[in-house]
Write a protein that holds these residues in place. Sequence first.
Motif, PDB file in Angstrom:
ATOM      1  N   VAL A  40       0.830  -1.200   0.000  1.00  0.00           N
ATOM      2  CA  VAL A  40       0.000   0.000   0.000  1.00  0.00           C
ATOM      3  C   VAL A  40       0.864   1.248   0.000  1.00  0.00           C
ATOM      4  O   VAL A  40       0.477   2.287  -0.542  1.00  0.00           O
ATOM      5  N   LEU A  43       1.232   3.323  -3.017  1.00  0.00           N
ATOM      6  CA  LEU A  43       0.107   4.151  -3.456  1.00  0.00           C
ATOM      7  C   LEU A  43       0.177   5.580  -2.916  1.00  0.00           C
ATOM      8  O   LEU A  43      -0.618   6.424  -3.296  1.00  0.00           O
ATOM      9  N   ALA A  47      -2.982   6.951   1.020  1.00  0.00           N
ATOM     10  CA  ALA A  47      -3.460   5.572   1.066  1.00  0.00           C
ATOM     11  C   ALA A  47      -2.889   4.844   2.279  1.00  0.00           C
ATOM     12  O   ALA A  47      -3.595   4.088   2.951  1.00  0.00           O
ATOM     13  N   ILE A 182      -4.008  -5.134  -5.851  1.00  0.00           N
ATOM     14  CA  ILE A 182      -3.730  -3.701  -5.692  1.00  0.00           C
ATOM     15  C   ILE A 182      -3.380  -3.075  -7.028  1.00  0.00           C
ATOM     16  O   ILE A 182      -3.891  -2.003  -7.393  1.00  0.00           O
ATOM     17  N   HIS A 183      -2.523  -3.739  -7.780  1.00  0.00           N
ATOM     18  CA  HIS A 183      -1.994  -3.152  -9.014  1.00  0.00           C
ATOM     19  C   HIS A 183      -2.664  -3.674 -10.285  1.00  0.00           C
ATOM     20  O   HIS A 183      -2.358  -3.197 -11.385  1.00  0.00           O
ATOM     21  N   ARG A 190      -7.678  -3.787 -11.145  1.00  0.00           N
ATOM     22  CA  ARG A 190      -6.874  -2.900 -10.313  1.00  0.00           C
ATOM     23  C   ARG A 190      -7.789  -2.285  -9.251  1.00  0.00           C
ATOM     24  O   ARG A 190      -8.602  -1.394  -9.534  1.00  0.00           O
ATOM     25  N   GLY A 192      -6.642  -1.041  -6.142  1.00  0.00           N
ATOM     26  CA  GLY A 192      -5.987  -0.079  -5.259  1.00  0.00           C
ATOM     27  C   GLY A 192      -5.993  -0.539  -3.813  1.00  0.00           C
ATOM     28  O   GLY A 192      -5.754  -1.714  -3.510  1.00  0.00           O
ATOM     29  N   LEU A 193      -6.309   0.371  -2.900  1.00  0.00           N
ATOM     30  CA  LEU A 193      -6.305   0.061  -1.477  1.00  0.00           C
ATOM     31  C   LEU A 193      -7.285  -1.053  -1.139  1.00  0.00           C
ATOM     32  O   LEU A 193      -7.001  -1.919  -0.296  1.00  0.00           O
ATOM     33  N   SER A 196      -6.064  -4.666  -1.210  1.00  0.00           N
ATOM     34  CA  SER A 196      -5.376  -5.172  -0.027  1.00  0.00           C
ATOM     35  C   SER A 196      -6.362  -5.792   0.951  1.00  0.00           C
ATOM     36  O   SER A 196      -6.088  -6.834   1.552  1.00  0.00           O
TER      37      SER A 196
END
Length: 455
Positions: A40, A43, A47, A182-183, A190, A192-193, A196
Amino acid sequence: MKSLQSKTLHESKLLLKLAGPIIVGQVGQNLIQLADTLLVGALGPVALGASAFAGSLFIVFLIFGLGILAPTTALFAKMQGQENFPHGGVLLRHSLAVALGISAVLIAAIYLLIPHLAWFGQRAEILSLGMPFLKIITWSILPSMIYQCYKQFTDGIGKTKVGMYVMIAGVIINVALNYVLIHGSYGFPRLGLNGSAWATLIARTLMAFGMVLYVHLHPKFKVYMAERWIHNFDHQILKSMLRLGIPTGFTYFFEVGAFSSAAVMMGWFGAIPLAAHQITISLASTSFLITLGIGIAASIRVGFEMGRGDYSLARHAGFTAIKIGGFYMGLCALGFFFLRHWFPTFYVTDPDVIEWAARFFVVVAIFEIFDGVQAVSIGALRGMSDTQWPGIIAFFAYWVMGLPGGYLLAFHLGAGPVGIWLGLLIGLIFASVFLSWRFHRLSHRYLSSSSSPET
């Protein structure tokens, strides 16, 4: 009669043999959070701050639930010492019932809290990212509690490698899912946060399934499952578990809640100190969980000897574990102090975040030893089924002394963000002194009431 030195060496080997797999499992549990933080971190600070805020709230509820289950390790160890093996399956069934009921309560409580996150005074960008993250990760409470229920059983009967292997598999799955979700790698969306959070939920669910299947299908556990699994519940057993577990849950709540509240207060200084705080607490938690593993081993050894009626050896096992925990954390203190500018570079390149984290590590280096002593003392006391006084001590340590002291230092006496960590230090000093004193008094009381001579 063994000399004190040889007796201590023998006990140390027993403790470390038990603690080794537990430590790997405990570190693995934290590695899930560590992997989340590392990935994270790419990011950006916002984030990372959002995950710190949401994670700090979530962990208070999860740790409370895990704390309620914690005393069952000593109950299983005591059963093992008494060689009343069928009772192990009975305890496991009741422990699972407690785990499911508490999970439902905790999940509902978090969802009732979510609409009111603005109460915590966080910035808008932190709330906008943290709220959906919290909604997802909250559901991981259920598999976490189921996994812990079965792990308490296998640890308590001395099969500590079972939970370790399942945890290692969970860490590998979590890291892989974090990366792709996440990616958006390898065709995955995708997220993101939120990716996770989904990674953590999936990994913990698979870990729970792994523990359940292994315990119920492996022949080595049949001796504990002599009674029918579907059977009427004994309300006295449930009440006994809750009587021991709820004070332990509050003990964990008071400590972890203090650290989570410290994160909330840190957020009032902005995203940079909050990100630095998350880095610092992430690494400090890793060293703490190793000591917590020693504390669990102390709970098993003390509980086992209490079941055998050897109170002298139970006392010796507890104090040997406390010494091991304090020595280990002393080594960690040296590492945190001398490498305080290097550790943060694992997470971020922002020089302001690195500088703040380095300042926090100076305080962490001081309180490491006290943290180790209090963590192992709680485990030793749990082996004697003493859970109420540790809860009272924890409340005074963190909520009467630690947090108010940190608030005054940070916001009224000019210490700034470092003052929050100084307050936590005050709480840990108080807790370590009085918890170790409590174990001394209680174990001495058992010896005095016993007709068997001290060896």
